[in-house]
Design a protein around this motif. Structure first.
Motif, mmCIF file in Angstrom:
data_model
loop_
_atom_site.group_PDB
_atom_site.id
_atom_site.type_symbol
_atom_site.label_atom_id
_atom_site.label_comp_id
_atom_site.label_asym_id
_atom_site.label_seq_id
_atom_site.Cartn_x
_atom_site.Cartn_y
_atom_site.Cartn_z
ATOM 1 N N ASP B 144 5.315 -47.848 -29.069
ATOM 2 C CA ASP B 144 5.096 -46.843 -28.660
ATOM 3 C C ASP B 144 5.444 -45.954 -26.949
ATOM 4 O OD1 ASP B 144 0.734 -47.128 -28.258
ATOM 5 O OD2 ASP B 144 2.284 -45.515 -26.812
ATOM 6 N N PRO B 145 5.244 -44.883 -28.201
ATOM 7 C CA PRO B 145 5.911 -43.661 -27.262
ATOM 8 C C PRO B 145 5.404 -42.980 -25.770
ATOM 9 C CG PRO B 145 5.845 -42.591 -29.958
ATOM 10 C CD PRO B 145 4.648 -44.266 -29.355
ATOM 11 N N LEU B 146 3.699 -42.878 -25.920
ATOM 12 C CA LEU B 146 2.932 -43.023 -24.863
ATOM 13 C C LEU B 146 3.634 -43.942 -24.159
ATOM 14 C CD1 LEU B 146 1.472 -40.981 -23.121
ATOM 15 C CD2 LEU B 146 -0.633 -42.224 -23.777
ATOM 16 N N ARG B 147 3.303 -45.414 -23.958
ATOM 17 C CA ARG B 147 3.832 -46.052 -23.237
ATOM 18 C C ARG B 147 4.888 -46.788 -22.658
ATOM 19 N NH1 ARG B 147 -1.201 -46.424 -26.569
ATOM 20 N NH2 ARG B 147 -3.480 -47.329 -25.187
ATOM 21 N N LEU B 148 5.910 -46.060 -23.564
ATOM 22 C CA LEU B 148 6.986 -46.146 -23.386
ATOM 23 C C LEU B 148 7.339 -45.260 -21.774
ATOM 24 C CD1 LEU B 148 10.149 -47.411 -23.462
ATOM 25 C CD2 LEU B 148 10.489 -45.311 -24.800
ATOM 26 N N ALA B 149 6.836 -44.084 -22.170
ATOM 27 C CA ALA B 149 6.985 -43.218 -20.992
ATOM 28 C C ALA B 149 6.223 -43.915 -19.874
ATOM 29 C CB ALA B 149 6.524 -41.829 -21.416
ATOM 30 N N LEU B 150 4.542 -43.654 -19.430
ATOM 31 C CA LEU B 150 3.785 -44.720 -19.335
ATOM 32 C C LEU B 150 4.754 -45.874 -18.074
ATOM 33 C CD1 LEU B 150 0.766 -44.635 -20.467
ATOM 34 C CD2 LEU B 150 1.498 -43.009 -18.684
ATOM 35 N N SER B 151 5.309 -46.583 -18.974
ATOM 36 C CA SER B 151 5.883 -47.644 -18.366
ATOM 37 C C SER B 151 7.059 -47.119 -17.229
ATOM 38 C CB SER B 151 6.510 -48.955 -19.166
ATOM 39 O OG SER B 151 6.179 -49.006 -19.592
ATOM 40 N N PHE B 152 7.933 -46.189 -17.212
ATOM 41 C CA PHE B 152 8.797 -45.323 -16.534
ATOM 42 C C PHE B 152 7.394 -45.184 -15.324
ATOM 43 C CE2 PHE B 152 11.670 -46.391 -20.209
ATOM 44 C CZ PHE B 152 13.016 -46.581 -19.187
ATOM 45 N N ALA B 153 6.712 -44.110 -15.911
ATOM 46 C CA ALA B 153 5.894 -43.703 -15.169
ATOM 47 C C ALA B 153 5.144 -44.645 -13.947
ATOM 48 C CB ALA B 153 4.740 -42.694 -15.401
ATOM 49 N N ALA B 154 5.151 -45.477 -14.603
ATOM 50 C CA ALA B 154 4.242 -46.268 -13.367
ATOM 51 C C ALA B 154 5.163 -47.378 -12.833
ATOM 52 C CB ALA B 154 3.639 -47.549 -14.010
ATOM 53 N N THR B 155 6.464 -47.298 -12.999
ATOM 54 C CA THR B 155 7.395 -47.936 -12.187
ATOM 55 C C THR B 155 7.982 -47.030 -11.625
ATOM 56 O OG1 THR B 155 7.960 -49.054 -13.864
ATOM 57 C CG2 THR B 155 9.347 -49.223 -12.009
ATOM 58 N N ALA B 156 8.449 -45.644 -11.697
ATOM 59 C CA ALA B 156 8.336 -44.920 -10.744
ATOM 60 C C ALA B 156 7.180 -44.322 -9.457
ATOM 61 C CB ALA B 156 9.252 -43.754 -11.423
ATOM 62 N N LYS B 157 5.849 -44.761 -9.929
ATOM 63 C CA LYS B 157 5.528 -43.974 -8.156
ATOM 64 C C LYS B 157 5.319 -45.599 -8.074
ATOM 65 C CE LYS B 157 0.329 -42.349 -10.006
ATOM 66 N NZ LYS B 157 -0.489 -42.557 -10.657
ATOM 67 N N LYS B 158 5.198 -46.682 -8.947
ATOM 68 C CA LYS B 158 4.939 -47.904 -8.069
ATOM 69 C C LYS B 158 6.458 -47.575 -6.577
ATOM 70 C CE LYS B 158 5.872 -52.271 -7.259
ATOM 71 N NZ LYS B 158 7.779 -52.457 -8.278
ATOM 72 N N ASN B 159 7.382 -47.120 -6.676
ATOM 73 C CA ASN B 159 8.789 -46.446 -5.688
ATOM 74 C C ASN B 159 8.246 -45.220 -5.517
ATOM 75 O OD1 ASN B 159 10.213 -49.799 -6.074
ATOM 76 N ND2 ASN B 159 10.898 -48.241 -8.575
ATOM 77 N N GLY B 160 7.155 -44.545 -5.645
ATOM 78 C CA GLY B 160 7.349 -43.578 -4.468
ATOM 79 C C GLY B 160 7.154 -42.021 -5.051
ATOM 80 N N ALA B 161 7.387 -42.225 -6.328
ATOM 81 C CA ALA B 161 7.510 -40.578 -7.149
ATOM 82 C C ALA B 161 6.118 -39.976 -7.412
ATOM 83 C CB ALA B 161 8.487 -40.987 -8.728
ATOM 84 N N LYS B 162 6.043 -39.294 -7.424
ATOM 85 C CA LYS B 162 4.660 -38.250 -7.692
ATOM 86 C C LYS B 162 4.535 -37.396 -9.118
ATOM 87 C CE LYS B 162 3.208 -37.835 -2.447
ATOM 88 N NZ LYS B 162 4.114 -38.911 -2.047
ATOM 89 N N PHE B 163 3.075 -37.449 -9.620
ATOM 90 C CA PHE B 163 3.615 -36.862 -10.552
ATOM 91 C C PHE B 163 2.041 -35.633 -9.983
ATOM 92 C CE2 PHE B 163 6.036 -39.258 -13.639
ATOM 93 C CZ PHE B 163 6.563 -40.061 -13.119
ATOM 94 N N ARG B 164 3.185 -34.627 -10.791
ATOM 95 C CA ARG B 164 1.436 -33.311 -10.233
ATOM 96 C C ARG B 164 1.728 -32.964 -12.034
ATOM 97 N NH1 ARG B 164 -0.042 -34.540 -5.672
ATOM 98 N NH2 ARG B 164 1.443 -34.614 -4.180
ATOM 99 N N THR B 165 0.582 -33.287 -12.489
ATOM 100 C CA THR B 165 0.088 -33.323 -13.919
ATOM 101 C C THR B 165 -0.751 -31.721 -14.297
ATOM 102 O OG1 THR B 165 -1.727 -35.088 -13.965
ATOM 103 C CG2 THR B 165 0.909 -36.059 -15.332
#
Lengths: 244, 388
Positions: B144-165
């Motif tokens: 699933d394309p969106l959920r593949l990217a979301l999985s990376f984003a979620a893990t990045a966010k857990k490790n402190g990354a910020k997402f400015r959409t």
């Protein structure tokens, strides 16, 4: 696509942070065989770069582009313009209800995702559990090793359409209860207390709006009814287990 | 010492995977995305988790990248993958001839394959063309394309990354020496301009990469090349079905939820922000898809759409290599502070991120090893439930 072109007015709900909501109107030439999302995307590409909306897969697998089209919840990437308006008419596009608006047509679906995790709704499952009623997909026992993405695309249309969800922000909601039902109380007994509660299956008033708008064949209403049956059966068997 | 700050432009596959990699390596990461996640090419990807078979004859560098990354993704993010394998099927003499080079190519690229007799293939996949002459079983999958990217984003966010959409880059901030030190953005939720500074800016905008580098007077040889895909409303197959021949139009059919998706074509465009779905291309998908799975001819169409590949390097359309490249613009254009990652494909997103993070670390003199081959990704749903 057809050679026919329609002139329509796209009337889009707009809301920026700290601003009162209003509607913007865009006169557009469209092909009636385009999808509603194509028209919304063209507004952003050519007319108004400030328009915010969610979209990703454009073929109904991601669930990002749910909106209310003329008052009805639709997955806009597979909704033909031909099916929701006519030449010369106005097509109204609004964000989903029962979720906070981030901006314009984009809503924050965090509550849905959080609850899907809380009931352990499986994003992938064995194909043999997928309940496809299709003679060409008769299962052999060995097919259980094949895994597929589940039907629910977490688009939120059912939550937006549900009259009970509008009455209680704590209501788990159709998609979530359907996710719990697919897991089954036998398989996950810890779910019982969560779903057998005021904001669980008993909040549902059987309006069946969820099933009417579900674009992904989940049939949440039937699943909620089945979950009630599972709850009663589990409660009874616990009662007798305690007595014996 | 404070953490180095990296700004990543683009929250598609490469942007989210690079955010995950850099967050694990101790960076302070800010991802800037003009829409929501995956609104460009990534979200509209066909969804084939490549075994590498498609590239095993003509583009072995890509093929090896694909099989290696396929194995890693199955391990770190099984929650978004249909891992059921794929078939390459031969329908005529030309396909059979290609089969010889295909076997050699797969062996050279360590792609496991098993030849099946037509009867065996039909037992596994009853809906494929019964006139097939031979078939090869290979470890393709779908995701699933969106959920593949979301999985990376979620893990990045857990490790402190910020997402400015919903935040669009309007220009790059350039210092007196012509080097990039940050970005000027428009927050589309507030209709407000903002300025963000960073130690390094990563341009992960795929097909749009040229529009960003141009802002700093730098250049990337990326050729945006869209293709059309059509989804049909019945799951006829459990595996990816590929035509056993050199890559062409409409020669892959994928299962996805209750659908099959036929893809794709290859054409050139001027305006990247809106690409119409060409009707003759959609019609071709129906014809070509029905060669592989005859029942598609009578199936109900679910949706038609397009995505724009970011092709790099020499060659036109199908003949261009599908590998990826990370450009340090200090080396290519004498512009420091800006790195571009483009080319590649969804299957190789993690490797693209690893390469980019390696370049970023080496530029900033930071010694930190890549950990993304081993770290399992968390639930994609957490992306939406964690505070930013």
């Amino acid at each position: 696509m057809s050679e026919t072109k329609w002139n329509i007015i796209l009337k889009i709900y707009r809301q920026k942070e700290n601003e009162a909501p209003h509607y913007s109107e865009y006169k557009m030439e469209v092909d009636p065989d385009e999808y509603v999302l194509d028209a919304v995307e063209r507004v952003w590409a050519f007319m108004d770069r400030s328009l915010c909306f969610r979209h990703a897969c454009h073929h109904s697998t991601c669930g990002a582009c749910g909106m209310r089209v003329n008052g009805v919840e639709k997955l806009t990437c597979i909704t033909y313009i031909r099916d929701v308006t006519q030449d010369g008419a106005t097509l109204k596009v609004e964000p989903l209800r029962n979720f906070p608006v981030i901006s314009d047509l984009a809503v924050d679906m965090g509550s849905l995702y959080c609850r899907m995790d809380s009931v352990g709704a499986r994003p992938v499952l064995p194909v043999t559990e997928a309940e496809i009623e299709n003679p060409s997909n008769k299962w052999n026992p060995e097919d259980a090793k094949y895994i597929r993405l589940s039907d629910c695309i977490e688009c939120g249309l059912c939550i937006s359409a549900c009259p009970s969800a509008a009455t209680s922000s704590g209501y788990l909601g159709p998609a979530v209860l359907a996710g719990a039902q697919a897991n089954g109380l036998k398989h996950d007994p810890a779910l019982l207390e969560l779903v057998d509660s005021e904001d669980g299956v008993w909040r549902c008033h059987s309006a069946f709006e969820c099933t009417a708008v579900c674009p992904s064949f989940v049939d949440p209403a039937r699943r909620i009814m089945n979950l009630r049956t599972q709850i009663v059966s589990e409660r009874l068997s616990r009662l007798f287990r305690r007595k014996s | 010492m404070s953490k180095p700050h990296a700004i990543i432009i683009g929250a598609g596959f490469t942007g989210t995977a690079t955010a995950h990699d850099l967050a694990l390596r101790g960076f302070d990461v800010t991802v800037i995305e003009r829409g929501d996640l995956c609104n460009g090419t990534s979200g509209r990807t066909h969804g084939l988790l490549h075994s590498g078979g498609r590239y095993a004859v003509k583009d072995q560098e890509s093929a090896i990248e694909c099989i290696d990354e396929n194995n890693i993704l199955r391990k770190i993010v099984p929650q978004v993958i249909e891992p059921n394998g794929g078939l390459f099927i031969a329908l005529n003499e030309s396909d059979l001839q290609y089969g010889e080079a295909f076997i050699e190519g797969c062996e050279a690229c360590h792609i496991p394959l098993e030849e099946l007799k037509p009867g065996e293939a039909l037992r596994l996949e009853p809906n494929i063309n019964p006139k097939l002459l031979t078939a090869f079983l290979i470890p393709d999958g779908t995701f699933d394309p969106l959920r593949l990217a979301l999985s990376f984003a979620a893990t990045a966010k857990k490790n402190g990354a910020k997402f400015r959409t919903y935040t669009e880059v309007k220009s790059l901030i350039v210092d007196g020496k012509g080097n990039v030190v940050g970005v000027n953005v428009m927050d589309r939720r507030l209709n407000k301009s903002q300025e963000w500074r960073a130690d390094i800016v990563v341009n992960a905008t795929g097909a749009w990469a040229g529009e960003i580098t141009e802002m700093a007077g730098a250049h990337v040889p990326v050729k945006p090349t869209p293709g059309v895909m059509v989804a049909y409303e019945q799951r006829f197959i459990q595996r990816a079905i590929n035509r056993l021949n050199k890559p062409g139009d409409g020669d892959i059919v994928l299962p996805q939820r209750r659908m099959v998706v036929v893809g794709t074509t290859s054409f050139e465009i001027d305006n990247l922000d809106y690409v119409p779905v060409l009707e003759n291309h959609a019609k071709l998908m129906l014809e070509r898809g029905a060669e592989l799975i005859p029942a598609i001819a009578n199936a109900k169409m679910r949706g038609k759409y397009m995505a724009t590949r970011p092709l790099i390097g020499a060659g036109e359309g199908r003949s261009a290599a599908r590998t990826f490249k990370c450009y340090d613009h200090k080396e290519t254009d004498n512009v420091d502070g800006l790195v571009t990652i483009t080319g590649g494909k969804a299957t190789t997103l993690r490797a693209m991120a690893e390469k980019t993070a390696d370049v970023v670390c080496s530029k900033l003199g930071i010694k930190a090893a890549c950990m993304t081959k081993e770290v399992p990704l968390i639930s994609y749903r957490r992306y939406y439930t964690m505070p930013n």
